[in-house]
Design a protein around this motif. Sequence first.
Motif, mmCIF file in Angstrom:
data_model
loop_
_atom_site.group_PDB
_atom_site.id
_atom_site.type_symbol
_atom_site.label_atom_id
_atom_site.label_comp_id
_atom_site.label_asym_id
_atom_site.label_seq_id
_atom_site.Cartn_x
_atom_site.Cartn_y
_atom_site.Cartn_z
ATOM 1 N N ILE A 36 0.820 -1.214 0.000
ATOM 2 C CA ILE A 36 0.000 0.000 0.000
ATOM 3 C C ILE A 36 0.862 1.276 0.000
ATOM 4 O O ILE A 36 0.456 2.309 -0.516
ATOM 5 C CB ILE A 36 -0.995 -0.021 1.194
ATOM 6 C CG1 ILE A 36 -1.978 1.139 1.109
ATOM 7 C CG2 ILE A 36 -0.271 -0.041 2.524
ATOM 8 C CD1 ILE A 36 -3.128 1.055 2.095
ATOM 9 N N ASP A 56 -9.068 -1.821 4.869
ATOM 10 C CA ASP A 56 -9.463 -3.029 5.615
ATOM 11 C C ASP A 56 -8.241 -3.928 5.771
ATOM 12 O O ASP A 56 -8.089 -4.920 5.056
ATOM 13 C CB ASP A 56 -10.591 -3.745 4.826
ATOM 14 C CG ASP A 56 -11.131 -4.958 5.565
ATOM 15 O OD1 ASP A 56 -10.904 -5.071 6.780
ATOM 16 O OD2 ASP A 56 -11.794 -5.795 4.916
ATOM 17 N N HIS A 191 -11.466 -16.009 -0.042
ATOM 18 C CA HIS A 191 -10.607 -15.109 0.729
ATOM 19 C C HIS A 191 -10.966 -15.256 2.213
ATOM 20 O O HIS A 191 -12.145 -15.270 2.561
ATOM 21 C CB HIS A 191 -10.817 -13.651 0.263
ATOM 22 C CG HIS A 191 -9.838 -12.696 0.874
ATOM 23 N ND1 HIS A 191 -9.913 -12.294 2.194
ATOM 24 C CD2 HIS A 191 -8.756 -12.064 0.366
ATOM 25 C CE1 HIS A 191 -8.926 -11.461 2.457
ATOM 26 N NE2 HIS A 191 -8.210 -11.304 1.359
ATOM 27 N N LYS A 195 -15.358 -9.260 3.318
ATOM 28 C CA LYS A 195 -16.501 -8.529 3.879
ATOM 29 C C LYS A 195 -17.722 -8.762 2.980
ATOM 30 O O LYS A 195 -17.584 -8.839 1.749
ATOM 31 C CB LYS A 195 -16.237 -7.023 3.908
ATOM 32 C CG LYS A 195 -15.108 -6.595 4.807
ATOM 33 C CD LYS A 195 -15.579 -6.403 6.221
ATOM 34 C CE LYS A 195 -14.438 -6.222 7.185
ATOM 35 N NZ LYS A 195 -13.395 -7.224 7.159
ATOM 36 N N SER A 221 -10.438 -9.762 -1.821
ATOM 37 C CA SER A 221 -11.201 -10.436 -2.868
ATOM 38 C C SER A 221 -11.900 -9.467 -3.822
ATOM 39 O O SER A 221 -12.596 -9.907 -4.738
ATOM 40 C CB SER A 221 -12.259 -11.329 -2.213
ATOM 41 O OG SER A 221 -13.179 -10.513 -1.508
ATOM 42 N N THR A 223 -14.169 -6.881 -2.931
ATOM 43 C CA THR A 223 -15.553 -6.515 -2.560
ATOM 44 C C THR A 223 -15.863 -5.067 -2.936
ATOM 45 O O THR A 223 -16.953 -4.766 -3.449
ATOM 46 C CB THR A 223 -15.769 -6.722 -1.048
ATOM 47 O OG1 THR A 223 -15.307 -8.019 -0.698
ATOM 48 C CG2 THR A 223 -17.225 -6.577 -0.663
ATOM 49 N N ASP A 239 -3.862 -5.113 -4.034
ATOM 50 C CA ASP A 239 -3.593 -5.923 -2.834
ATOM 51 C C ASP A 239 -2.161 -6.415 -2.960
ATOM 52 O O ASP A 239 -1.666 -6.616 -4.070
ATOM 53 C CB ASP A 239 -4.574 -7.097 -2.753
ATOM 54 C CG ASP A 239 -4.569 -7.761 -1.392
ATOM 55 O OD1 ASP A 239 -5.483 -7.493 -0.583
ATOM 56 O OD2 ASP A 239 -3.634 -8.550 -1.114
HETATM 57 C C1 LIG Z 1 -8.936 -8.037 5.739
HETATM 58 S S1 LIG Z 1 -8.311 -8.361 4.173
HETATM 59 C C2 LIG Z 1 -9.299 -7.386 3.087
HETATM 60 C C3 LIG Z 1 -10.549 -8.085 2.692
HETATM 61 C C4 LIG Z 1 -11.401 -7.332 1.679
HETATM 62 N N1 LIG Z 1 -12.002 -6.160 2.250
HETATM 63 C C5 LIG Z 1 -12.482 -8.214 1.110
HETATM 64 O O1 LIG Z 1 -13.681 -7.970 1.337
HETATM 65 O O2 LIG Z 1 -12.131 -9.185 0.437
HETATM 66 C C6 LIG Z 1 -6.784 -7.538 4.193
HETATM 67 C C7 LIG Z 1 -6.025 -7.595 2.886
HETATM 68 O O3 LIG Z 1 -4.887 -6.730 2.990
HETATM 69 C C8 LIG Z 1 -3.858 -7.266 2.178
HETATM 70 N N2 LIG Z 1 -2.593 -6.656 2.643
HETATM 71 C C9 LIG Z 1 -1.904 -6.946 3.779
HETATM 72 N N3 LIG Z 1 -0.828 -6.160 3.887
HETATM 73 C C10 LIG Z 1 -0.824 -5.343 2.790
HETATM 74 C C11 LIG Z 1 0.021 -4.291 2.349
HETATM 75 N N4 LIG Z 1 1.100 -3.919 3.050
HETATM 76 N N5 LIG Z 1 -0.285 -3.652 1.192
HETATM 77 C C12 LIG Z 1 -1.392 -4.029 0.464
HETATM 78 N N6 LIG Z 1 -2.225 -5.026 0.850
HETATM 79 C C13 LIG Z 1 -1.957 -5.668 1.995
HETATM 80 C C14 LIG Z 1 -3.960 -8.754 2.408
HETATM 81 O O4 LIG Z 1 -3.358 -9.491 1.352
HETATM 82 C C15 LIG Z 1 -5.473 -8.962 2.518
HETATM 83 O O5 LIG Z 1 -6.040 -9.390 1.311
#
Ligand SMILES: C[S@@+](CC[C@H](N)C(=O)[O-])C[C@H]1O[C@@H](n2cnc3c(N)ncnc32)[C@H](O)[C@@H]1O
Length: 305
Positions: A36, A56, A191, A195, A221, A223, A239
Amino acid sequence: MKKIDRTRHPDLLELREVVATQLGKQGVVILPPMDIEMSSQLLLALGFHAQCCVLDPWYNKGVGGVREDYDDYLPQLLRCVAPLSDHVFLWGFPEIVARFVRILPEPLTLKCWLTWFYKNSPSRIRGWRSAQMTCLHLTTPAAVMHVENFLNDVQRDKMQQGKLMYIPGPPSVIEESLLCGFVGRNEQTGHPSQKPLSVIEKTLLMATARGELAIDLMSGSGTTGEACMANERFAILCDISDEYTRIAEERLGIERMKVNDSVLTLLASPENRLPQEGVALPAKHPRPAALRLQNRVNQLNLEIE
Ligand SMILES: C[S@@+](CC[C@H](N)C(=O)[O-])C[C@H]1O[C@@H](n2cnc3c(N)ncnc32)[C@H](O)[C@@H]1O
């Protein structure tokens, strides 16, 4: 802070064009997997500004593992997206996100503490069974609240007749089941922390009008992308995981974009910290709303004022 001169970086200029064109064709752009920190810099460099940002992250337990530096990490995530969006929706467990309410990076302030309430957590803990997640609705001074998106037909008629004294908003507690087991089977992508669409959709509708932009740089995923497609909003997703990017591609029927290494190398240099002048979104969304907005908001069952 030095600005990148885009005219001297044709790759950046070209990428800006490609992203804008793909938004015009598909409504949603999926960036290649990246952190990110990098994707937020990229969007700043390209000059995109969103109305809505879904944030998220993993929750420092369970699938995402545990980070020792979580208390520094979460505010850093907020700093990444704060310059990019008018509304930010930060998801987490209440006892975790509560710690960050007092240390929000400018210009974000707390608009509302939202609770997602679900009764179907499969936890077998001997004690209180988890039934809620928190979403901090954070805004900049530029943020517009789109309460009108939550009116039902009767309320809309009353408003048109000038009989609605004030526009009622939706409740700050969103009641929707967790996607697990047979619940939401058709929606489940595999995933581990997906959400429900109906939950993300409510936040999107509060923050955007038709044809505006949402970003989700930890998009899992996808969403947020689906919510945007269903409601004629544009979306840029990213992601860090290749596997989850593939899930989002399949779910949305959209392939990830290519980004040249030269662009990422340019952005990796700390002296090239931006921002740039804005890029215009396509005038028309390519996909008419697949889900009728009115059907959705009718489900909220609002009281008529
Ligand atoms: C809680 S999940 C998000 C779920 C999403 N809102 C959904 O409904 O599918 C958190 C996501 O953050 C991603 N993630 C973790 N660290 C990250 C980073 N440093 N940069 C980008 N994405 C990251 C993970 O791969 C994961 O898919």
